[in-house]
Design an enzyme around this catalytic site. Structure first.
Site, PDB file in Angstrom:
ATOM      1  N   HIS A 270      76.204  37.801  21.004  1.00 18.79           N
ATOM      2  CA  HIS A 270      75.814  36.707  20.105  1.00 18.79           C
ATOM      3  C   HIS A 270      74.611  37.124  19.259  1.00 18.79           C
ATOM      4  O   HIS A 270      74.581  36.882  18.042  1.00 18.79           O
ATOM      5  CB  HIS A 270      75.483  35.470  20.938  1.00 18.79           C
ATOM      6  CG  HIS A 270      75.080  34.281  20.132  1.00 18.79           C
ATOM      7  ND1 HIS A 270      75.966  33.312  19.733  1.00 18.79           N
ATOM      8  CD2 HIS A 270      73.863  33.896  19.648  1.00 18.79           C
ATOM      9  CE1 HIS A 270      75.322  32.384  19.032  1.00 18.79           C
ATOM     10  NE2 HIS A 270      74.040  32.708  18.983  1.00 18.79           N
ATOM     11  N   GLU A 271      73.630  37.774  19.882  1.00 16.77           N
ATOM     12  CA  GLU A 271      72.446  38.216  19.138  1.00 16.77           C
ATOM     13  C   GLU A 271      72.796  39.345  18.174  1.00 16.77           C
ATOM     14  O   GLU A 271      72.246  39.422  17.062  1.00 16.77           O
ATOM     15  CB  GLU A 271      71.348  38.660  20.109  1.00 16.77           C
ATOM     16  CG  GLU A 271      70.877  37.592  21.085  1.00 16.77           C
ATOM     17  CD  GLU A 271      70.408  36.321  20.396  1.00 16.77           C
ATOM     18  OE1 GLU A 271      69.907  36.396  19.259  1.00 16.77           O
ATOM     19  OE2 GLU A 271      70.567  35.236  20.993  1.00 16.77           O
TER      20      GLU A 271
ATOM     21  N   HIS B  19      74.076  37.758  15.088  1.00 12.72           N
ATOM     22  CA  HIS B  19      73.013  37.218  14.238  1.00 12.72           C
ATOM     23  C   HIS B  19      72.446  38.305  13.323  1.00 12.72           C
ATOM     24  O   HIS B  19      72.091  38.036  12.165  1.00 12.72           O
ATOM     25  CB  HIS B  19      71.881  36.644  15.096  1.00 12.72           C
ATOM     26  CG  HIS B  19      72.088  35.226  15.529  1.00 12.72           C
ATOM     27  ND1 HIS B  19      72.474  34.229  14.667  1.00 12.72           N
ATOM     28  CD2 HIS B  19      71.950  34.635  16.748  1.00 12.72           C
ATOM     29  CE1 HIS B  19      72.565  33.082  15.328  1.00 12.72           C
ATOM     30  NE2 HIS B  19      72.260  33.300  16.596  1.00 12.72           N
TER      31      HIS B  19
ATOM     32  N   GLU C 202      74.965  29.263  14.247  1.00 14.37           N
ATOM     33  CA  GLU C 202      75.411  29.494  15.617  1.00 14.37           C
ATOM     34  C   GLU C 202      76.929  29.666  15.723  1.00 14.37           C
ATOM     35  O   GLU C 202      77.414  30.516  16.477  1.00 14.37           O
ATOM     36  CB  GLU C 202      74.957  28.342  16.530  1.00 14.37           C
ATOM     37  CG  GLU C 202      73.462  28.317  16.786  1.00 14.37           C
ATOM     38  CD  GLU C 202      72.982  29.606  17.438  1.00 14.37           C
ATOM     39  OE1 GLU C 202      73.160  29.763  18.659  1.00 14.37           O
ATOM     40  OE2 GLU C 202      72.451  30.461  16.725  1.00 14.37           O
TER      41      GLU C 202
ATOM     42  N   ASP D 199      78.821  32.815  17.298  1.00 12.42           N
ATOM     43  CA  ASP D 199      79.740  32.645  18.427  1.00 12.42           C
ATOM     44  C   ASP D 199      81.071  33.330  18.140  1.00 12.42           C
ATOM     45  O   ASP D 199      81.611  34.059  18.984  1.00 12.42           O
ATOM     46  CB  ASP D 199      79.995  31.158  18.690  1.00 12.42           C
ATOM     47  CG  ASP D 199      78.806  30.456  19.334  1.00 12.42           C
ATOM     48  OD1 ASP D 199      77.931  31.152  19.887  1.00 12.42           O
ATOM     49  OD2 ASP D 199      78.764  29.212  19.284  1.00 12.42           O
TER      50      ASP D 199
END
Length: 482
Positions: free
Chosen positions: A133-134, A137, A198, A202
């Site tokens: 997930h990071e 980003h 987000e 995801d």
């Protein structure tokens, strides 16, 4: 290797103790932002600013400098980076000693996880879901876009913005306050910016982890676990503050996971052992850790190598050396080259004064894996304990040649020079350590100390140190003007 010194967080102002953006041997790499504001953040600038931010973070948070843990998280993280699209620069992964569940990314591919995040993960895929997930980003440039948006909304200084983002990733409320103070009025808070991205993180993160061989069904499983835990605490979990979790988001990840075929993906041995290490060293109290692992071993199916390893660490940390040694020797019989076991076993030998046996064992491992930081740092630690300082210096300098941001290596190198009473080299090593911990003034002071201890005939060395000091001062001044 059992660390003999814990690096405490330094309470530093970003302007009073800023960060380097290249190696200790190369300076002048700060991006030219063209003034206090900037509207376009190229990948090159993002990487350079990310290095600034990460050095600030390393100087202000309780980072974990454990070579086994460092190897694990970087291997897992880069396994997924290799499957990601839009990767613009190399990624680095870090640990923060914190029992709370959280993880965050900064600019330029720098990602940090709390030790508590791994401690709560029931599978390697659950932990991988957080890291992927990071990664998403970063690859989607969510933070970079936020920086660009903020620069258009209000006049910013580089120092104030970076400090606010660093704080916001760890403490959202404090981060928003810092952002407001920096801008006069917060046009858009870091947490609100995160909410808008987000879903994309995801989606992409799930695809990346699946492509890397992890279980995408771990994503909704982990979210469900976080939601349940959050109900039973007075304050929302730190991870959920920076990664808001709505019911629709949980449902969305469940539906996305169902697009992948369901299959059993076992945890790696490394995950089982690193989790036992985290629980024993960073999650449980030292006195409580032994009891916990004894209980685990007594449960049905609990007599695993990971739990035996965790108990050995707990026994060692409680100075029950003979008991710990028996456990590790049994584990080594079946896996004599396992670095998790070798790490604890050689620590026990050192604690018992068996320096030569420790050195002999690590020498053999070093011949097999000369560039492995776990082996090299353990070997250097054994050499320091045995007062073989020249060997320790040789090993550490060789490691720093290809891993020049290793905090532990600089600290051990300084210790070796101090024991040899080589004060110029001692203070230079301390300067390099301060450099990596984002403390410019301390680094410059240490260079001055090194110069003071040089002999009159060491003119070439004096010129080299003077040049290094001038580079530090120039870069520090440049940061202060931003």
């Amino acid at each position: 290797m059992k660390l003999t010194a814990v690096f405490k967080p330094l309470i530093l102002c970003l302007l009073a103790a800023s960060c380097y953006t290249s190696t200790v041997h190369a300076y002048g790499g700060l991006p030219d932002l063209g003034g206090n504001g900037f509207s376009v953040l190229t990948p090159e600038k993002e990487k350079q600013l990310g290095d600034v931010m990460m050095r600030q973070t390393r100087g202000s948070l309780p980072m974990v400098y454990d070579p086994l843990m460092d190897e694990y998280i970087n291997a897992l993280g880069n396994r997924m980076v290799a499957r990601a699209n839009d990767v613009k620069f190399p990624f680095k992964f870090y640990w923060i000693q914190d029992k709370n569940i959280n993880a965050f990314a900064t600019l330029g591919g720098n990602i940090a996880s709390h030790t508590g995040t791994l401690a709560i993960a029931d599978s390697e895929s659950e932990f991988a879901s957080v890291i992927s997930h990071e990664i998403a980003h970063v690859t989607q440039r969510h933070i970079a876009r936020f920086v660009e948006a903020q620069s258009q909304n209000a006049p910013l200084t580089l120092a104030g913005l970076l400090a606010a983002i660093v704080i916001a990733t760890v403490n959202p409320e404090a981060g928003m306050a810092a952002m407001a103070a920096t801008q006069g009025a917060a046009q858009q808070s870091a947490i609100n910016f995160t909410r808008s991205n987000e879903q994309e993180a995801d989606r992409i993160g799930m695809q990346v982890m699946a492509d890397a061989g992890f279980d995408p069904y771990a994503v909704p499983d982990f979210f469900r676990k976080l939601a349940e835990q959050s109900r039973f605490v007075n304050q929302q979990l730190a991870f959920l503050q920076t990664h808001p979790l709505s019911q629709s988001r949980v449902s969305d990840t469940r539906l996305r996971a169902e697009q992948f075929s369901k299959r059993f993906i076992p945890d790696s041995q490394d995950f089982s052992l690193i989790k036992a290490r985290v629980l024993a060293r960073y999650q449980y109290d030292k006195q409580h850790s032994e009891t916990v692992f004894l209980k685990k071993l007594g449960q049905p199916g609990g007599n695993t190598k990971a739990n035996q390893y965790g108990l050995a660490i707990a026994l060692f940390d409680n100075n029950k050396l003979d008991e710990a040694k028996k456990l590790i020797e049994k584990l080594l019989q079946d896996d004599k080259h396992n670095l998790y076991y070798i790490d604890v076993y050689t620590d026990i030998l050192i604690a018992q004064g068996e320096y030569q046996q420790s050195l002999d064992m690590l020498e053999q491992q070093y011949l097999l894996r000369p560039n492995n930081q776990v082996v090299t740092l353990n070997y250097a630690n054994a050499a320091l304990s045995a007062k073989a300082y020249r060997l320790a210096i040789h090993l550490l300098k060789s490691l720093l040649f290809y891993k020049d941001d290793n905090i532990l290596a600089y600290s051990m190198l300084a210790d070796a020079y101090k024991e040899m009473e080589d004060l110029p080299r001692f203070y230079e090593a301390r300067a390099d350590l301060s450099y990596q911990l984002a403390n410019y003034p301390k680094a410059i002071d240490n260079i001055d100390e090194a110069l003071n201890y040089l002999q009159p005939e060491e003119k070439l060395e004096a010129r080299r140190l003077e040049a290094k000091k001038k580079q530090l001062q120039a870069e520090f001044s440049r940061l202060q003007r931003m």
